[in-house]
Scaffold this active site. Structure first.
Site, PDB file in Angstrom:
ATOM      1  NE  ARG A   1       1.951  -4.833  11.509  1.00 41.44           N
ATOM      2  CZ  ARG A   1       2.989  -4.589  10.717  1.00 41.44           C
ATOM      3  NH1 ARG A   1       4.153  -5.142  10.970  1.00 41.44           N
ATOM      4  NH2 ARG A   1       2.852  -3.798   9.688  1.00 41.44           N
TER       5      ARG A   1
ATOM      6  NE  ARG B   1       6.720  -0.507  10.315  1.00 40.60           N
ATOM      7  CZ  ARG B   1       5.571  -0.427   9.645  1.00 40.60           C
ATOM      8  NH1 ARG B   1       5.515   0.205   8.488  1.00 40.60           N
ATOM      9  NH2 ARG B   1       4.491  -0.991  10.125  1.00 40.60           N
TER      10      ARG B   1
ATOM     11  CE  LYS C   1      -1.950  -1.017   3.939  1.00 41.26           C
ATOM     12  NZ  LYS C   1      -1.263  -2.286   4.222  1.00 41.26           N
TER      13      LYS C   1
ATOM     14  NE  ARG D   1      -3.973  -0.939   9.891  1.00 44.11           N
ATOM     15  CZ  ARG D   1      -2.899  -0.370   9.331  1.00 44.11           C
ATOM     16  NH1 ARG D   1      -2.902   0.887   9.032  1.00 44.11           N
ATOM     17  NH2 ARG D   1      -1.843  -1.104   9.069  1.00 44.11           N
TER      18      ARG D   1
ATOM     19  NE  ARG E   1       7.295  -2.812   6.212  1.00 40.14           N
ATOM     20  CZ  ARG E   1       5.978  -2.571   6.321  1.00 40.14           C
ATOM     21  NH1 ARG E   1       5.330  -1.967   5.338  1.00 40.14           N
ATOM     22  NH2 ARG E   1       5.331  -2.973   7.379  1.00 40.14           N
TER      23      ARG E   1
HETATM   24  P1  ADP Z   1       1.565  -1.472   7.405  1.00 42.36           P
HETATM   25  O1  ADP Z   1       2.287  -0.544   6.452  1.00 42.36           O
HETATM   26  O2  ADP Z   1       2.336  -2.661   7.715  1.00 42.36           O
HETATM   27  O3  ADP Z   1       0.184  -1.783   6.958  1.00 42.36           O
HETATM   28  P2  ADP Z   1       1.200   0.865   9.040  1.00 42.36           P
HETATM   29  O4  ADP Z   1       2.479   1.602   8.941  1.00 42.36           O
HETATM   30  O5  ADP Z   1       0.065   1.328   8.200  1.00 42.36           O
HETATM   31  O6  ADP Z   1       1.476  -0.681   8.783  1.00 42.36           O
HETATM   32  O7  ADP Z   1       0.696   0.833  10.546  1.00 42.36           O
HETATM   33  C1  ADP Z   1       1.547   0.427  11.593  1.00 42.36           C
HETATM   34  C2  ADP Z   1       0.733   0.319  12.871  1.00 42.36           C
HETATM   35  O8  ADP Z   1       0.172   1.607  13.196  1.00 42.36           O
HETATM   36  C3  ADP Z   1      -0.465  -0.612  12.800  1.00 42.36           C
HETATM   37  O9  ADP Z   1      -0.106  -1.953  13.063  1.00 42.36           O
HETATM   38  C4  ADP Z   1      -1.368  -0.018  13.886  1.00 42.36           C
HETATM   39  O10 ADP Z   1      -0.924  -0.379  15.176  1.00 42.36           O
HETATM   40  C5  ADP Z   1      -1.130   1.474  13.740  1.00 42.36           C
HETATM   41  N1  ADP Z   1      -2.103   2.090  12.815  1.00 42.36           N
HETATM   42  C6  ADP Z   1      -1.841   2.697  11.631  1.00 42.36           C
HETATM   43  N2  ADP Z   1      -2.963   3.166  11.062  1.00 42.36           N
HETATM   44  C7  ADP Z   1      -3.987   2.848  11.907  1.00 42.36           C
HETATM   45  C8  ADP Z   1      -5.397   3.031  11.888  1.00 42.36           C
HETATM   46  N3  ADP Z   1      -6.017   3.642  10.847  1.00 42.36           N
HETATM   47  N4  ADP Z   1      -6.122   2.564  12.929  1.00 42.36           N
HETATM   48  C9  ADP Z   1      -5.535   1.951  13.959  1.00 42.36           C
HETATM   49  N5  ADP Z   1      -4.222   1.733  14.047  1.00 42.36           N
HETATM   50  C10 ADP Z   1      -3.433   2.163  13.036  1.00 42.36           C
HETATM   51  P1  ADP Z   2       2.289  -1.782   3.206  1.00 41.37           P
HETATM   52  O1  ADP Z   2       2.313  -0.273   3.189  1.00 41.37           O
HETATM   53  O2  ADP Z   2       1.071  -2.358   2.575  1.00 41.37           O
HETATM   54  O3  ADP Z   2       2.520  -2.334   4.569  1.00 41.37           O
HETATM   55  P2  ADP Z   2       4.864  -1.616   1.811  1.00 41.37           P
HETATM   56  O4  ADP Z   2       4.572  -0.727   0.653  1.00 41.37           O
HETATM   57  O5  ADP Z   2       5.642  -1.048   2.926  1.00 41.37           O
HETATM   58  O6  ADP Z   2       3.493  -2.296   2.318  1.00 41.37           O
HETATM   59  O7  ADP Z   2       5.595  -2.923   1.249  1.00 41.37           O
HETATM   60  C1  ADP Z   2       5.978  -3.998   2.125  1.00 41.37           C
HETATM   61  C2  ADP Z   2       7.333  -4.547   1.691  1.00 41.37           C
HETATM   62  O8  ADP Z   2       7.225  -5.194   0.414  1.00 41.37           O
HETATM   63  C3  ADP Z   2       8.413  -3.472   1.499  1.00 41.37           C
HETATM   64  O9  ADP Z   2       9.655  -4.040   1.835  1.00 41.37           O
HETATM   65  C4  ADP Z   2       8.346  -3.153   0.027  1.00 41.37           C
HETATM   66  O10 ADP Z   2       9.595  -2.642  -0.469  1.00 41.37           O
HETATM   67  C5  ADP Z   2       8.017  -4.515  -0.578  1.00 41.37           C
HETATM   68  N1  ADP Z   2       7.177  -4.440  -1.774  1.00 41.37           N
HETATM   69  C6  ADP Z   2       6.231  -3.517  -2.086  1.00 41.37           C
HETATM   70  N2  ADP Z   2       5.641  -3.786  -3.272  1.00 41.37           N
HETATM   71  C7  ADP Z   2       6.229  -4.934  -3.733  1.00 41.37           C
HETATM   72  C8  ADP Z   2       6.047  -5.744  -4.904  1.00 41.37           C
HETATM   73  N3  ADP Z   2       5.129  -5.425  -5.826  1.00 41.37           N
HETATM   74  N4  ADP Z   2       6.804  -6.842  -5.015  1.00 41.37           N
HETATM   75  C9  ADP Z   2       7.716  -7.170  -4.060  1.00 41.37           C
HETATM   76  N5  ADP Z   2       7.931  -6.460  -2.930  1.00 41.37           N
HETATM   77  C10 ADP Z   2       7.201  -5.357  -2.761  1.00 41.37           C
END
Ligand code: ADP
Ligand code: ADP
Ligand code: ZN
Length: 214
Positions: free
Chosen positions: A171, A160, A13, A88, A127
């Protein structure tokens, strides 16, 4: 162009949201980045959020809804934005809809980036995130030009705390229970679109651009 990114943690995302933001010139709003910046700056919000984030749990709705509603009401969001990591939960989505309705606005696209659970844990362990600008890389799939250094801003890259395999599993469970129902929610509003997130980054982005229009 008011866009919501949906998908499991690690689906890509953030990666896609940044590309959308650059191409279409709209702000990228990541609630995870906002919380991490607050943690780094030692704010009250950061302290509260961290206790949940470290456990792989969602931060309570009341700590996140007002923050996002205020952000999308700012001037730079008038033409659109890409929300990454929000909503979320169903109550968050309902609160967003209610706030947008008051502003005479609504969600245009909810883009679901589909990646099966099997792929997620390996993706997350590779990541690396920039401590400064929030850009993300992958040690195998999307490596930075210089190991450990952000291409965009030159700051250090870290793994992270919540990307450890045990926390990632938690998660994912939280995602299925609390966030996945949003797919139905936005399907009913006729704004849901899906892309195959297992494809490489550029292919996923091309699919999104076809949906949004060049
Ligand atoms: P990811 O990129 O792996 O989806 P995020 O960076 O979006 O993770 O979020 C990291 C953490 O921050 C989540 O696991 C949650 O604890 C918190 N968080 C982020 N956005 C929200 C939201 N909209 N509602 C509740 N918790 C959130
Ligand atoms: P999210 O915001 O949904 O948690 P991220 O954009 O941070 O996800 O991506 C999660 C991990 O996967 C990162 O290490 C990123 O560089 C990698 N990644 C993202 N898109 C792709 C893809 N299309 N193929 C392989 N790895 C990817
Ligand atoms: Zn950076």
């Amino acid at each position: 162009m008011k866009i919501i990114m949906l998908g499991a943690p690690g689906a890509g995302k953030g990666t896609q949201a940044k590309m959308i933001s650059d191409k279409y010139g709209i702000p990228h709003i990541s609630t995870g980045d906002i919380f991490r910046a607050n943690i780094k700056n030692g704010t009250e919000l950061g302290k509260k959020a961290k206790t949940y984030m470290d456990q792989g749990l969602l931060v309570p709705d009341e700590l996140v809804v007002d923050l996002v509603v205020d952000r999308v009401a700012q001037d730079d969001c008038a033409k659109g934005y890409v929300l990454d990591g929000f909503p979320r939960t169903i109550p968050q989505a309902e609160a967003l809809d209610a706030a947008l309705e008051k502003m005479g606005s609504k969600v245009g696209y909810a883009i679901n980036v589909e990646v099966p659970d099997e792929n997620i844990v390996t993706r997350m362990s590779g990541r690396r995130a920039c401590v400064s600008c929030g850009a993300t890389y992958h040690i195998v799939h999307i490596p930075p030009k210089t190991e450990g250094i952000c291409d965009r801003c030159g700051a250090k890259l870290i793994l992270r705390d919540d990307d450890k395999p045990e926390t990632v599993k938690k998660r994912l469970a939280v995602y299925h229970e609390q966030t996945q129902p949003l797919i139905d929610y936005y399907t009913k509003q006729n704004v849901l679109v899906e892309v195959d997130g297992t494809k490489d980054m550029e292919e996923v982005f091309a699919a999104i651009c076809r949906i949004l229009g060049e």
